[in-house]
Design a protein around this motif. Structure first.
Motif, PDB file in Angstrom:
ATOM      1  N   ASP A  28       0.839  -0.977   0.646  1.00 15.99           N
ATOM      2  CA  ASP A  28       0.100  -0.003  -0.382  1.00 15.99           C
ATOM      3  C   ASP A  28       1.568   1.327   0.318  1.00 15.99           C
ATOM      4  N   ARG A  29       0.738   2.166  -1.182  1.00 22.02           N
ATOM      5  CA  ARG A  29       1.511   3.089  -1.144  1.00 22.02           C
ATOM      6  C   ARG A  29       1.585   4.121   0.325  1.00 22.02           C
ATOM      7  N   ARG A  30       0.000   4.334   0.292  1.00 24.82           N
ATOM      8  CA  ARG A  30       0.183   4.725   1.567  1.00 24.82           C
ATOM      9  C   ARG A  30       0.408   4.718   2.951  1.00 24.82           C
ATOM     10  N   LEU A  31       1.217   3.641   3.178  1.00 24.22           N
ATOM     11  CA  LEU A  31       2.555   3.404   3.715  1.00 24.22           C
ATOM     12  C   LEU A  31       3.590   3.356   3.782  1.00 24.22           C
ATOM     13  N   GLU A  32       3.821   4.268   2.554  1.00 22.86           N
ATOM     14  CA  GLU A  32       5.610   3.821   2.665  1.00 22.86           C
ATOM     15  C   GLU A  32       6.058   4.754   3.576  1.00 22.86           C
ATOM     16  N   LEU A  33       5.593   6.369   4.186  1.00 23.65           N
ATOM     17  CA  LEU A  33       5.446   7.093   4.980  1.00 23.65           C
ATOM     18  C   LEU A  33       5.480   6.679   5.926  1.00 23.65           C
ATOM     19  N   VAL A  34       4.824   5.444   6.919  1.00 21.96           N
ATOM     20  CA  VAL A  34       4.840   5.387   7.864  1.00 21.96           C
ATOM     21  C   VAL A  34       6.201   4.486   8.629  1.00 21.96           C
ATOM     22  N   ARG A  40       3.098  -1.148  23.230  1.00 26.10           N
ATOM     23  CA  ARG A  40       2.690  -1.019  24.096  1.00 26.10           C
ATOM     24  C   ARG A  40       1.401  -1.713  24.236  1.00 26.10           C
ATOM     25  N   VAL A  41       2.071  -3.224  24.943  1.00 22.28           N
ATOM     26  CA  VAL A  41       0.877  -4.578  25.431  1.00 22.28           C
ATOM     27  C   VAL A  41       0.100  -4.414  26.612  1.00 22.28           C
ATOM     28  N   THR A  42      -1.521  -5.230  26.716  1.00 19.46           N
ATOM     29  CA  THR A  42      -1.301  -4.470  28.088  1.00 19.46           C
ATOM     30  C   THR A  42      -0.946  -5.627  28.768  1.00 19.46           C
ATOM     31  N   GLY A  43      -1.757  -5.488  30.233  1.00 20.28           N
ATOM     32  CA  GLY A  43      -0.580  -6.866  30.651  1.00 20.28           C
ATOM     33  C   GLY A  43      -1.643  -8.135  30.637  1.00 20.28           C
ATOM     34  N   ASP A  44      -2.416  -8.023  30.449  1.00 22.15           N
ATOM     35  CA  ASP A  44      -3.090 -10.131  29.670  1.00 22.15           C
ATOM     36  C   ASP A  44      -2.861  -9.980  28.541  1.00 22.15           C
ATOM     37  N   LEU A  45      -1.990  -9.613  27.686  1.00 19.10           N
ATOM     38  CA  LEU A  45      -1.349  -9.992  26.128  1.00 19.10           C
ATOM     39  C   LEU A  45      -2.243  -9.983  25.221  1.00 19.10           C
ATOM     40  N   HIS A  46      -3.576  -9.432  25.573  1.00 22.43           N
ATOM     41  CA  HIS A  46      -4.493  -9.285  24.707  1.00 22.43           C
ATOM     42  C   HIS A  46      -4.526  -8.430  23.852  1.00 22.43           C
ATOM     43  N   ASP A  47      -3.931  -6.963  23.734  1.00 25.18           N
ATOM     44  CA  ASP A  47      -4.629  -5.908  23.598  1.00 25.18           C
ATOM     45  C   ASP A  47      -2.886  -5.676  22.977  1.00 25.18           C
ATOM     46  N   ALA A  48      -2.679  -4.966  21.577  1.00 24.83           N
ATOM     47  CA  ALA A  48      -1.053  -4.448  21.588  1.00 24.83           C
ATOM     48  C   ALA A  48      -1.805  -2.595  21.098  1.00 24.83           C
ATOM     49  N   THR A  49      -0.833  -1.889  21.309  1.00 25.00           N
ATOM     50  CA  THR A  49      -1.129  -0.349  20.877  1.00 25.00           C
ATOM     51  C   THR A  49       0.067  -0.123  20.091  1.00 25.00           C
ATOM     52  N   VAL A  50       0.333   0.037  18.659  1.00 27.05           N
ATOM     53  CA  VAL A  50       0.705   0.459  17.935  1.00 27.05           C
ATOM     54  C   VAL A  50       1.018   1.965  17.758  1.00 27.05           C
ATOM     55  N   PHE A  51       2.134   2.759  17.838  1.00 26.01           N
ATOM     56  CA  PHE A  51       2.148   4.094  17.962  1.00 26.01           C
ATOM     57  C   PHE A  51       2.976   4.473  16.282  1.00 26.01           C
ATOM     58  N   TYR A  52       2.531   5.312  15.269  1.00 26.88           N
ATOM     59  CA  TYR A  52       2.930   5.664  14.931  1.00 26.88           C
ATOM     60  C   TYR A  52       3.125   6.926  14.241  1.00 26.88           C
ATOM     61  N   THR A  53       4.329   7.371  13.615  1.00 23.92           N
ATOM     62  CA  THR A  53       4.638   8.848  12.894  1.00 23.92           C
ATOM     63  C   THR A  53       4.755   8.552  11.418  1.00 23.92           C
ATOM     64  N   VAL A  54       4.331   9.669  10.483  1.00 24.35           N
ATOM     65  CA  VAL A  54       4.005  10.004   9.202  1.00 24.35           C
ATOM     66  C   VAL A  54       4.993  11.461   9.231  1.00 24.35           C
ATOM     67  N   ARG A  55       5.583  11.011   7.609  1.00 21.83           N
ATOM     68  CA  ARG A  55       6.436  11.958   6.876  1.00 21.83           C
ATOM     69  C   ARG A  55       5.542  12.782   5.969  1.00 21.83           C
ATOM     70  N   GLY A  56       6.680  13.727   5.426  1.00 22.84           N
ATOM     71  CA  GLY A  56       6.314  14.227   4.276  1.00 22.84           C
ATOM     72  C   GLY A  56       6.748  13.716   3.525  1.00 22.84           C
ATOM     73  N   LYS A  57       5.483  13.972   2.395  1.00 25.20           N
ATOM     74  CA  LYS A  57       6.457  13.480   1.341  1.00 25.20           C
ATOM     75  C   LYS A  57       8.384  14.068   0.682  1.00 25.20           C
ATOM     76  N   ASP A  58       7.925  15.404   1.215  1.00 23.79           N
ATOM     77  CA  ASP A  58       9.734  15.628   0.799  1.00 23.79           C
ATOM     78  C   ASP A  58       9.788  16.794   1.782  1.00 23.79           C
ATOM     79  N   ILE A  59      10.352  17.924   1.534  1.00 26.38           N
ATOM     80  CA  ILE A  59      10.894  18.556   3.352  1.00 26.38           C
ATOM     81  C   ILE A  59       9.783  20.024   3.784  1.00 26.38           C
ATOM     82  N   ASP A  60       8.757  20.308   2.818  1.00 21.37           N
ATOM     83  CA  ASP A  60       8.050  21.716   2.398  1.00 21.37           C
ATOM     84  C   ASP A  60       6.711  21.063   3.279  1.00 21.37           C
ATOM     85  N   SER A  61       6.251  20.267   2.922  1.00 21.16           N
ATOM     86  CA  SER A  61       4.984  19.037   2.213  1.00 21.16           C
ATOM     87  C   SER A  61       4.394  18.739   4.226  1.00 21.16           C
TER      88      SER A  61
END
Length: 147
Positions: A28-34, A40-61
């Motif tokens: 998926d081309r939309r995920l190239e900049l992710v 973080r995983v909960t103590g019961d190991l049933h839920d995981a939260t994944v944190f992400y950032t997104v870059r701009g296509k170029d420096i100014d965008s």
């Protein structure tokens, strides 16, 4: 009983698996900049939260968070399957994706610190040329008492 060490190890492994899958397996081309920053995983190991950032296509965008969020939502099932295959645990945790706000917060803190440093330098310069408001020695001396 919660095993925090196991949850931390699982979170680290999930982060590696998801980042690798986004880079190599999810087409998926939309995920190239992710970039996956933390998990973080909960103590019961049933839920995981994944944190992400997104870059701009170029420096100014500006980064397109909406497209990245939509792409991650569409790929969530496939990513969970990949995590389950590679983790080899009885229950594969559900994945939740959240935008990581730490980079913006740290940039804001750096800006505040730079302003504080500049103000400290201004005050140091003013202190060098400052003159006392009254006498140079405002305290009484024994010579004045005698007179």
């Amino acid at each position: 009983m919660v095993d925090h060490a196991r949850a931390a190890r699982m979170a680290k492994r999930i982060k590696e698996i998801v980042a690798s899958a986004i880079e190599r397996e999810i087409k998926d081309r939309r995920l190239e900049l992710v970039t996956i920053t933390d998990t973080r995983v909960t103590g019961d190991l049933h839920d995981a939260t994944v944190f992400y950032t997104v870059r701009g296509k170029d420096i100014d965008s500006e980064p397109d968070f909406a497209q990245a969020e939509e792409a991650l939502k569409r790929a969530k099932g496939q990513l969970r399957k990949i995590v389950g295959d590679q983790l080899s645990v009885r229950f594969t945790p559900t994945l939740t994706f959240e935008v990581d706000t730490v980079p913006e917060a740290s940039a804001h803190m750096e800006e505040l610190l730079a302003r504080a440093r500049a103000r400290d330098e201004e005050l140091a310069k003013l202190k060098e040329i400052a003159q006392p408001a009254g006498d140079a020695n405002p305290y009484k001396t024994s010579d004045e008492d005698e007179a």
